[in-house]
Design an enzyme around this catalytic site. Structure first.
Site, short mmCIF file in Angstrom:
data_model
loop_
_atom_site.label_atom_id
_atom_site.label_comp_id
_atom_site.label_asym_id
_atom_site.label_seq_id
_atom_site.Cartn_x
_atom_site.Cartn_y
_atom_site.Cartn_z
N ASP A 41 0.84 -1.19 0.00
CA ASP A 41 0.00 0.00 0.00
C ASP A 41 0.88 1.25 0.00
O ASP A 41 1.65 1.46 0.94
CB ASP A 41 -0.90 -0.02 1.24
CG ASP A 41 -2.09 0.91 1.13
OD1 ASP A 41 -1.98 1.91 0.40
OD2 ASP A 41 -3.12 0.64 1.76
N ASP A 42 0.80 2.04 -1.06
CA ASP A 42 1.56 3.30 -1.18
C ASP A 42 3.07 3.08 -1.28
O ASP A 42 3.86 3.93 -0.87
CB ASP A 42 1.28 4.23 0.01
CG ASP A 42 -0.17 4.70 0.08
OD1 ASP A 42 -0.94 4.41 -0.84
OD2 ASP A 42 -0.53 5.37 1.07
N CYS A 79 -5.82 4.25 -4.01
CA CYS A 79 -5.89 2.83 -3.65
C CYS A 79 -7.12 2.08 -4.13
O CYS A 79 -7.01 1.07 -4.83
CB CYS A 79 -5.73 2.67 -2.14
SG CYS A 79 -6.76 3.78 -1.17
N ARG A 83 -7.56 -1.29 -6.64
CA ARG A 83 -8.02 -2.58 -6.13
C ARG A 83 -9.23 -3.08 -6.92
O ARG A 83 -9.35 -4.29 -7.18
CB ARG A 83 -8.34 -2.45 -4.64
CG ARG A 83 -7.12 -2.18 -3.80
CD ARG A 83 -7.43 -1.58 -2.42
NE ARG A 83 -6.22 -0.98 -1.89
CZ ARG A 83 -5.31 -1.63 -1.16
NH1 ARG A 83 -5.52 -2.88 -0.81
NH2 ARG A 83 -4.22 -1.02 -0.75
N LYS A 141 -6.36 -5.33 3.77
CA LYS A 141 -7.19 -4.18 3.44
C LYS A 141 -8.10 -4.48 2.25
O LYS A 141 -7.65 -4.98 1.22
CB LYS A 141 -6.29 -2.98 3.12
CG LYS A 141 -7.01 -1.74 2.62
CD LYS A 141 -6.01 -0.61 2.42
CE LYS A 141 -6.59 0.53 1.60
NZ LYS A 141 -5.64 1.63 1.43
N HIS A 143 -11.37 -2.13 1.32
CA HIS A 143 -11.67 -0.77 0.86
C HIS A 143 -12.56 -0.71 -0.38
O HIS A 143 -12.46 0.20 -1.19
CB HIS A 143 -10.36 0.00 0.59
CG HIS A 143 -10.56 1.50 0.66
ND1 HIS A 143 -9.67 2.40 0.09
CD2 HIS A 143 -11.55 2.25 1.22
CE1 HIS A 143 -10.09 3.63 0.31
NE2 HIS A 143 -11.24 3.57 0.99
N HIS A 233 1.17 2.47 4.11
CA HIS A 233 0.14 3.52 4.22
C HIS A 233 0.28 4.23 5.58
O HIS A 233 0.74 3.64 6.55
CB HIS A 233 -1.24 2.88 4.11
CG HIS A 233 -2.36 3.83 3.89
ND1 HIS A 233 -2.90 4.60 4.90
CD2 HIS A 233 -3.07 4.14 2.77
CE1 HIS A 233 -3.89 5.33 4.41
NE2 HIS A 233 -4.02 5.07 3.12
N ASP A 338 -0.36 -0.59 -4.86
CA ASP A 338 -1.60 -0.02 -5.40
C ASP A 338 -1.40 1.34 -6.04
O ASP A 338 -2.18 1.76 -6.89
CB ASP A 338 -2.69 0.05 -4.32
CG ASP A 338 -2.30 0.91 -3.12
OD1 ASP A 338 -1.12 1.29 -3.01
OD2 ASP A 338 -3.18 1.17 -2.28
N ASN A 339 -0.37 2.07 -5.65
CA ASN A 339 -0.05 3.39 -6.22
C ASN A 339 1.30 3.84 -5.66
O ASN A 339 1.93 3.11 -4.89
CB ASN A 339 -1.13 4.42 -5.90
CG ASN A 339 -1.59 4.43 -4.45
OD1 ASN A 339 -2.72 4.05 -4.15
ND2 ASN A 339 -0.72 4.85 -3.55
N LYS A 394 1.66 9.69 -5.01
CA LYS A 394 0.25 9.33 -4.88
C LYS A 394 -0.67 10.54 -5.14
O LYS A 394 -0.31 11.67 -4.82
CB LYS A 394 -0.01 8.78 -3.48
CG LYS A 394 -1.43 8.30 -3.22
CD LYS A 394 -1.56 7.77 -1.80
CE LYS A 394 -2.97 7.32 -1.49
NZ LYS A 394 -3.11 6.82 -0.09
#
Length: 599
Positions: A41-42, A79, A83, A141, A143, A233, A338-339, A394
């Protein structure tokens, strides 16, 4: 009543035929590889060692040496949209997740493309893999919706789930990390659970993933496991022993780190040695900081590195488990992010400081930074280094927001590609059709079990993975996305970008990202025909995917904060309690408002 008479030869033949069919079915089932998708994540482009990082990631190193690294793999720059595309192969707008739910504007709420949750005319790869005989597991996660139980992963094809539904969460406790939530919720198979006292997110996610696989071990069915880490994250948190490894690593600051990573990325061959690179205008002057400011900021990044290191360690535990049960050689592992890296720095915002300390229960004390009840971020300057040598991060459509690491390893990979780098373009939408092909199945198209659904629009990467081609993209194929008014479209070697507000100029620009991955030189004036063509392609994309405009002053982070504050005020008034918290929240909002007006 007619009785069927069978002679001995017929019986023998039928028994042999049945045995053959059963053994063929068993062999076919056993031949299907297990599939694991690991989503950080991130995580920035150069945040792991196979992509030039100084952070110790031996397990991802091993996957890279046995797998294929992609130098030009793209996601969206936020994010939940990523996903949604990963799990469906459908554009995030058409999947219902044009933006994260927390940042949607009231004007967008009428559109089925702006729900922030997966639409019900979408079929996930988990559903299709389950239909194909796979056990389907998910930890981490989500989301993509939870308040309506039909949106939970346990209702979207996953057989076993342990999930956190929000944009992020604390890595040590169940306290909320932003005012949008009262606490960080976790669910197991659709039912809310309480986390153990010794919880740390990366360890917990892998523990649960191993238990899910273990539950069905020995029944000869392949498995699909989706692990969605919270690392890295915000809040950026890591066990002290991991942070301490890096306390002396970042004392020279973000600009030196960005330069070092740039050279490492080039030496690995991920981009050309002569590729130009720009310095982001949000990068602060390290030498202008006081000694105490340097000390504090270098530790912020040390915690970030420790969080990446800890994630890698726990990925290693999963790999060792697969080897111990004899499944590693029959498992395809996909690792990506994710990014790009998170640039937000609410630590310097007085309004958020009030919320963070008095409502959410965090501190930013130096000695315990990154540990339990500690708030930590890395801000824009170190985020730029984490994306090195790319520009932006991001939320933005620059390469640093969209281009992230991706490693694919396992039995489907041609032997000559092991340890190599692919320079083919690839997009997050491509993972869904690729995974289905690996599993020996496919998306049903526009209808599933008598219901109209969204067809997949991603590309199958398997011909690239088995050595049949160098790329699955031709010069007429496009990669396009829009989130919160920031947008990009890639066609051939060219890319147009639009970034709004703040440090950006809110204008479309054209770059040759083959020659200039750092996006240092806008060339729309030199290539007007190319510029016009890509703008036309983007207009088609917006019409086909229901892209809606945002207000002129829209800021995704601010909108998310505003939505969260309004939600908490309504809850407080409805419960007729928490007046002190409400006053603190209103004070914080006033500080944020007047600070924005002043700037």
């Amino acid at each position: 009543m007619c009785k069927l008479k069978l002679n001995s030869q017929t019986v023998v033949f039928l028994v042999a035929l049945t045995t053959l069919l059963l053994s063929t079915w068993a062999a076919a089932s056993a031949a299907k590889p297990n599939i694991i998708v690991i989503l950080a994540d991130d995580l920035g482009y150069s945040d792991i060692a196979p992509y030039g990082s100084e952070i110790n990631t031996p397990n991802l190193d091993q996957l890279a040496q046995q797998g294929l690294r992609f130098s030009r793999y793209y996601t969206t720059a936020s994010c939940a949209p990523t996903r949604a595309m990963l799990l469906t192969g459908v554009d995030s707008h058409r999947a219902g997740v044009a933006n994260i739910a927390e940042a949607l504007t009231p004007a967008q709420s009428h559109s089925p493309f702006y729900r922030g949750t997966l639409n019900h005319n979408i079929v996930t790869i988990a559903t299709l893999l389950k239909d194909a005989g796979y056990h389907t597991n998910m930890t981490g996660k989500w989301h993509l919706g939870y308040e309506d139980p039909s949106l939970m992963p346990s209702q979207r094809g996953f057989e076993q789930t342990v999930m956190m539904p929000f944009s992020g969460g604390d890595n040590w406790t169940q306290q909320a990390y932003i005012p949008n939530y009262r606490k960080t919720l976790w669910f197991e198979n659709g039912k809310e659970i309480t986390l153990p006292e010794d919880f740390y997110s990366s360890e917990f996610i892998v523990d649960k993933a191993i238990k899910q696989i273990e539950k069905h071990r020995g029944d000869k069915q392949p498995f699909f496991s989706y692990l969605a880490f919270q690392a890295v994250h915000i809040p950026v948190q890591a066990p002290r022993e991991y942070t301490e490894k890096y306390l002396n690593t970042y004392q020279s600051g973000w600009s030196v780190l960005r330069d070092n990573r740039e050279q490492a990325v080039k030496d690995l061959g991920l981009i050309a040695q002569d590729a130009p690179v720009k310095t982001m205008n949000t990068t602060l002057d390290w030498e202008g900081l006081s000694a105490e400011e340097k000390r504090f900021n270098s530790k912020r990044m040390a915690v970030y590195a420790g969080m990446v290191d800890a994630m890698d360690f726990h990925i290693g535990r999963l790999v060792e488990y697969l080897k111990a049960i004899g499944e590693y050689d029959n498992t395809v592992i996909i690792f990506t992010s994710d990014n790009g890296p998170e640039p937000s720095d609410p630590a310097v915002n007085a309004g958020f400081s009030l919320i963070r300390e008095h409502m959410l229960g965090y501190t930013s004390d130096f000695e315990t930074l990154g540990e339990r009840y500690s708030w930590n971020t890395i801000g824009t300057s170190f985020a730029s280094a984490a994306a090195s040598p790319l520009g932006h991060y991001k939320f933005h459509s620059g390469e640093g927001g969209m281009r992230v690491p991706m490693i694919i390893s396992g039995p489907i990979l041609a032997e000559q590609l092991q340890g190599q780098i692919s320079h083919s373009k690839a997009f997050v939408k491509d993972l869904a059709p690729t995974i289905l092909t690996i599993a020996g199945t496919q998306h049903p198209g526009s209808e599933y079990k008598g219901k109209t659904i969204e067809p997949q629009t991603g590309k199958d990467l398997l011909p690239l993975l088995n050595g049949g081609t160098d790329t699955v993209y031709n010069d007429s194929d496009i990669i396009a996305y829009e989130i919160g008014g920031n947008a990009a479209l890639i066609k051939g070697d060219y890319k147009i970008t639009y970034n709004r507000g703040g440090q950006n100029d809110s204008l479309w620009h054209l770059y040759n990202i083959e020659q200039d991955p750092g996006e240092t030189q806008a060339i729309e004036k030199q290539r007007p025909a190319v510029f016009s063509d890509l703008l036309s392609e983007y207009e088609i994309y917006t019409r086909q995917n229901g892209v809606l405009p945002v207000p002129e002053d829209y800021n995704q982070t601010v909108q998310a904060g505003r939505n969260g504050a309004v939600k908490r005020i309504k809850e407080t008034l409805a419960n007729n309690k928490g007046i002190l918290s409400l006053l603190l929240l209103l004070t914080a909002m006033a500080i944020i408002f007047f600070k924005r007006r002043k700037t």
